[in-house]
Design a protein around this motif. Structure first.
Motif, mmCIF file in Angstrom:
data_model
loop_
_atom_site.group_PDB
_atom_site.id
_atom_site.type_symbol
_atom_site.label_atom_id
_atom_site.label_comp_id
_atom_site.label_asym_id
_atom_site.label_seq_id
_atom_site.Cartn_x
_atom_site.Cartn_y
_atom_site.Cartn_z
ATOM 1 N N ASP A 82 8.020 15.687 -0.605
ATOM 2 C CA ASP A 82 6.625 15.271 -0.749
ATOM 3 C C ASP A 82 6.347 14.496 -2.045
ATOM 4 O OD1 ASP A 82 6.779 17.444 -2.382
ATOM 5 O OD2 ASP A 82 5.486 18.726 -1.180
ATOM 6 N N GLU A 83 7.388 14.326 -2.873
ATOM 7 C CA GLU A 83 7.212 13.472 -4.052
ATOM 8 C C GLU A 83 7.631 12.027 -3.760
ATOM 9 O OE1 GLU A 83 9.093 15.146 -7.515
ATOM 10 O OE2 GLU A 83 8.054 17.050 -7.241
ATOM 11 N N PHE A 84 8.277 11.808 -2.635
ATOM 12 C CA PHE A 84 8.673 10.444 -2.274
ATOM 13 C C PHE A 84 7.416 9.619 -2.005
ATOM 14 C CE2 PHE A 84 13.173 11.446 -0.384
ATOM 15 C CZ PHE A 84 13.559 11.888 -1.636
ATOM 16 N N ILE A 85 7.547 8.304 -2.193
ATOM 17 C CA ILE A 85 6.408 7.421 -1.956
ATOM 18 C C ILE A 85 6.738 6.491 -0.785
ATOM 19 C CG2 ILE A 85 4.974 5.584 -2.978
ATOM 20 C CD1 ILE A 85 5.635 6.905 -5.744
ATOM 21 N N GLY A 86 5.850 6.433 0.185
ATOM 22 C CA GLY A 86 6.015 5.539 1.326
ATOM 23 C C GLY A 86 5.209 4.281 1.077
ATOM 24 N N LEU A 87 5.792 3.133 1.368
ATOM 25 C CA LEU A 87 5.081 1.873 1.152
ATOM 26 C C LEU A 87 4.963 1.079 2.450
ATOM 27 C CD1 LEU A 87 6.666 0.782 -2.267
ATOM 28 C CD2 LEU A 87 4.499 1.977 -1.898
ATOM 29 N N GLY A 88 3.741 0.637 2.716
ATOM 30 C CA GLY A 88 3.467 -0.162 3.910
ATOM 31 C C GLY A 88 2.434 -1.220 3.583
ATOM 32 N N GLN A 110 0.850 -1.196 0.000
ATOM 33 C CA GLN A 110 0.000 0.000 0.000
ATOM 34 C C GLN A 110 0.875 1.231 0.000
ATOM 35 O OE1 GLN A 110 -2.735 -0.889 3.349
ATOM 36 N NE2 GLN A 110 -4.087 0.506 2.229
ATOM 37 N N ASP A 111 0.502 2.255 -0.768
ATOM 38 C CA ASP A 111 1.301 3.474 -0.727
ATOM 39 C C ASP A 111 0.794 4.416 0.376
ATOM 40 O OD1 ASP A 111 -0.862 4.970 -1.646
ATOM 41 O OD2 ASP A 111 -0.081 5.211 -3.683
ATOM 42 N N ASN A 112 1.478 5.545 0.538
ATOM 43 C CA ASN A 112 1.177 6.438 1.659
ATOM 44 C C ASN A 112 -0.149 7.177 1.501
ATOM 45 O OD1 ASN A 112 3.075 7.632 -0.391
ATOM 46 N ND2 ASN A 112 2.421 9.502 0.628
ATOM 47 N N LYS A 113 -0.826 6.983 0.367
ATOM 48 C CA LYS A 113 -2.163 7.564 0.214
ATOM 49 C C LYS A 113 -3.233 6.484 0.406
ATOM 50 C CE LYS A 113 -0.514 11.599 -0.948
ATOM 51 N NZ LYS A 113 -0.388 12.570 0.147
ATOM 52 N N GLY A 114 -2.768 5.259 0.684
ATOM 53 C CA GLY A 114 -3.714 4.164 0.896
ATOM 54 C C GLY A 114 -4.080 3.405 -0.372
ATOM 55 N N ASN A 115 -3.406 3.730 -1.493
ATOM 56 C CA ASN A 115 -3.683 3.025 -2.746
ATOM 57 C C ASN A 115 -2.804 1.784 -2.893
ATOM 58 O OD1 ASN A 115 -5.471 5.129 -3.570
ATOM 59 N ND2 ASN A 115 -3.667 6.350 -4.151
ATOM 60 N N VAL A 116 -3.299 0.848 -3.726
ATOM 61 C CA VAL A 116 -2.510 -0.354 -4.007
ATOM 62 C C VAL A 116 -1.274 0.037 -4.816
ATOM 63 C CG1 VAL A 116 -2.484 -2.493 -5.356
ATOM 64 C CG2 VAL A 116 -4.472 -1.936 -3.929
ATOM 65 N N PRO A 132 5.625 -2.471 9.627
ATOM 66 C CA PRO A 132 4.282 -2.000 9.241
ATOM 67 C C PRO A 132 3.310 -1.913 10.418
ATOM 68 C CG PRO A 132 4.637 -4.233 8.460
ATOM 69 C CD PRO A 132 5.945 -3.757 8.994
ATOM 70 N N GLU A 133 3.590 -2.633 11.495
ATOM 71 C CA GLU A 133 2.700 -2.618 12.654
ATOM 72 C C GLU A 133 2.631 -1.216 13.276
ATOM 73 O OE1 GLU A 133 3.363 -6.013 15.321
ATOM 74 O OE2 GLU A 133 2.554 -4.732 16.917
ATOM 75 N N ARG A 134 3.795 -0.592 13.471
ATOM 76 C CA ARG A 134 3.808 0.753 14.048
ATOM 77 C C ARG A 134 3.685 1.836 12.974
ATOM 78 N NH1 ARG A 134 8.969 0.772 17.965
ATOM 79 N NH2 ARG A 134 9.851 -0.159 16.084
ATOM 80 N N ASP A 135 4.241 1.548 11.782
ATOM 81 C CA ASP A 135 4.214 2.547 10.716
ATOM 82 C C ASP A 135 2.927 2.436 9.901
ATOM 83 O OD1 ASP A 135 6.628 3.519 11.505
ATOM 84 O OD2 ASP A 135 7.794 2.379 10.037
ATOM 85 N N THR A 136 1.897 3.091 10.388
ATOM 86 C CA THR A 136 0.626 3.103 9.676
ATOM 87 C C THR A 136 0.778 3.965 8.422
ATOM 88 O OG1 THR A 136 -0.051 5.035 10.918
ATOM 89 C CG2 THR A 136 -0.672 2.887 11.836
ATOM 90 N N ILE A 137 -0.195 3.861 7.540
ATOM 91 C CA ILE A 137 -0.155 4.621 6.289
ATOM 92 C C ILE A 137 -0.064 6.129 6.568
ATOM 93 C CG2 ILE A 137 -1.521 5.186 4.224
ATOM 94 C CD1 ILE A 137 -0.139 2.375 4.212
ATOM 95 N N ASP A 138 -0.823 6.626 7.540
ATOM 96 C CA ASP A 138 -0.782 8.052 7.887
ATOM 97 C C ASP A 138 0.593 8.480 8.397
ATOM 98 O OD1 ASP A 138 -3.370 8.436 7.173
ATOM 99 O OD2 ASP A 138 -4.197 8.319 9.212
ATOM 100 N N LYS A 139 1.181 7.615 9.208
ATOM 101 C CA LYS A 139 2.496 7.906 9.766
ATOM 102 C C LYS A 139 3.546 7.965 8.650
ATOM 103 C CE LYS A 139 4.316 7.200 14.257
ATOM 104 N NZ LYS A 139 4.814 6.324 15.280
ATOM 105 N N LEU A 140 3.433 7.004 7.729
ATOM 106 C CA LEU A 140 4.347 6.963 6.586
ATOM 107 C C LEU A 140 4.207 8.229 5.747
ATOM 108 C CD1 LEU A 140 4.125 3.355 5.100
ATOM 109 C CD2 LEU A 140 6.170 4.549 5.891
ATOM 110 N N LYS A 197 2.626 -9.516 5.897
ATOM 111 C CA LYS A 197 2.704 -10.490 4.806
ATOM 112 C C LYS A 197 3.109 -9.805 3.496
ATOM 113 C CE LYS A 197 0.011 -14.734 4.262
ATOM 114 N NZ LYS A 197 -1.360 -15.259 4.278
ATOM 115 N N GLN A 198 2.492 -8.637 3.265
ATOM 116 C CA GLN A 198 2.780 -7.896 2.036
ATOM 117 C C GLN A 198 4.228 -7.412 2.018
ATOM 118 O OE1 GLN A 198 -0.538 -5.081 2.582
ATOM 119 N NE2 GLN A 198 -1.317 -5.737 0.585
ATOM 120 N N ILE A 199 4.679 -6.935 3.167
ATOM 121 C CA ILE A 199 6.064 -6.451 3.268
ATOM 122 C C ILE A 199 7.040 -7.611 3.079
ATOM 123 C CG2 ILE A 199 7.759 -5.354 4.813
ATOM 124 C CD1 ILE A 199 5.562 -3.436 3.702
ATOM 125 N N ASP A 200 6.709 -8.762 3.696
ATOM 126 C CA ASP A 200 7.572 -9.942 3.561
ATOM 127 C C ASP A 200 7.749 -10.337 2.100
ATOM 128 O OD1 ASP A 200 7.812 -10.044 6.241
ATOM 129 O OD2 ASP A 200 6.470 -11.751 6.568
#
Lengths: 149, 219
Positions: B140-146, B63-69, B123-131, B150-153
């Motif tokens: 602000d052009e960087f992309i955060g992924l969480g 998931q990206d930092n905006k909550g999109n796949v 990913p447990e502590r780093d929620t999408i909002d936090k990322l 399982k997805q991270i693994d």
């Protein structure tokens, strides 16, 4: 009367001695790396110089603004970054301890509020022999910020 | 007899001419070959380059930092620079992210289709909002992924990224050991390079550009 005088003399000697110790340990350029919003663990850097002819041991660092401060060292082994905690760090006679990015650093936990660049934070650094030194750490921002329009 | 001699003379001449031509052609080919081999030998020296047979990244979804796949489709036709870390990391992560913030404008000038991805190994502590707050601080052009663990693994396994949680009971401030390398994915979704720490801005920039030049030359 005599007793009081003796006490005063003793106290003065004690203060002078404390000061002389303080002069023989220099804390130089202590600064805190400003962190992004929401981040609860920060790092501080700087140099501690020991001018004394014998080793001193850094035992503790405190600040009212943090829940606790620990001494850590970043170690990269085979491309993997890990942090090693040190309970104390010994600074050799006439030597110095450098806290630098990617090396030794002070790890600051849970600030009471978000700290921003320019703020001055009081910290107390304790050594063995009951030497305690107060220092002001400046919050700085190291990143180059890109403004997007 | 005379005819035969003439024939054999011509034959001899033809054969000689052929031999000379063949030798010349052989020489020319071998020279070309050596040149190519030399070129390849030189090129293998590109630091951090995975070549030949780079791994293509296909099966992953985070998931990206905006909550999109965010899946492998988002890597296509772009250069992607990936760093793995976590927001509770006080030293290596912000230092590396700051360096990326510094060189990003220069990388963009060199190739406008570059994206910087920060993948959390926590990913447990780093929620999408936090990322979202975290990466915007550096650029602000960087992309955060969480996402979920399982997805991270899935993604870390694809890239061969090592990480280890130093979790203790009831400690919400636990630390995570993690790969501090930067990974470079080419516009064909291939893992073509890895830049190992310790990093400097100049070193990251020059290594990326060298790898990009090499890949672009392969056509």
């Amino acid at each position: 009367m005599n007793k009081a005088r003796l006490f005063l003399f003793g106290l003065l000697t004690f203060i002078v001695q404390l000061n002389s110790y303080a002069n023989e340990i220099t804390l130089s350029d202590i600064w805190i790396n400003e962190a992004p919003p929401g981040v609860s663990i920060l790092a501080a850097y700087g140099t501690i110089i020991n001018h004394i002819d014998k080793p001193i041991i850094l035992t503790n660092i405190n600040s009212e603004l943090f829940e606790k401060i620990e001494l850590h060292e970043s170690v990269i082994y085979d491309g993997v970054a890990t942090m090693k905690q040190h309970e104390t760090i010994t600074i050799p006679a006439n030597g110095q301890l450098e806290f630098t990015q990617g090396g030794y650093h002070m790890m600051l936990f849970s600030p009471v509020k978000r700290l921003v660049a320019g703020e001055q934070i009081n910290m107390t650094v304790d050594f063995d022999n009951s030497i305690s030194i107060s220092v002001i750490a400046e919050v700085r921002r190291t990143t180059h910020h890109h403004h997007h329009h | 007899m005379l005819y035969k001699l003439a024939q054999s003379k011509y034959m001899l001449l033809a054969m000689t001419a052929f031999a000379v031509l063949a030798a010349a052609a052989g020489f020319f080919i071998s020279v070309k070959q050596t040149q190519r081999e030399e070129m390849q030998l030189v090129r293998v020296d590109v630091p951090g380059l995975f070549w030949p047979n780079p791994r293509t990244l296909t099966q992953f979804e985070v998931q990206d930092n905006k909550g999109n796949v965010f899946d492998s489709g988002q890597l296509l036709n772009k250069w992607s620079l990936i760093f793995f870390g976590y927001t509770h990391c006080p030293d290596i992560c912000p230092v590396t992210m700051s360096l990326l913030g510094q060189i990003y404008p220069k990388l963009k000038k060199a190739s406008d289709n570059i994206q910087v991805l920060f993948v959390t190994v926590d990913p447990e502590r780093d929620t999408i909002d936090k990322l979202n707050d975290y990466i915007a601080y550096f650029n602000d052009e960087f992309i955060g992924l969480g996402g979920n663990q399982k997805q991270i693994d899935q993604l870390t396994r694809l890239l061969g990224v090592a990480w280890f949680h130093q979790k203790k009971e009831g400690d919400s401030n636990y630390l995570v050991d993690h790969s501090a390398s930067l990974f470079l994915i080419d516009p064909d979704k291939r893992l073509v390079g890895k830049i190992s720490p310790p990093h400097t801005a100049e070193m990251i920039k020059s290594h990326i550009m060298e790898i990009q030049t090499f890949i672009n030359e392969q056509g």
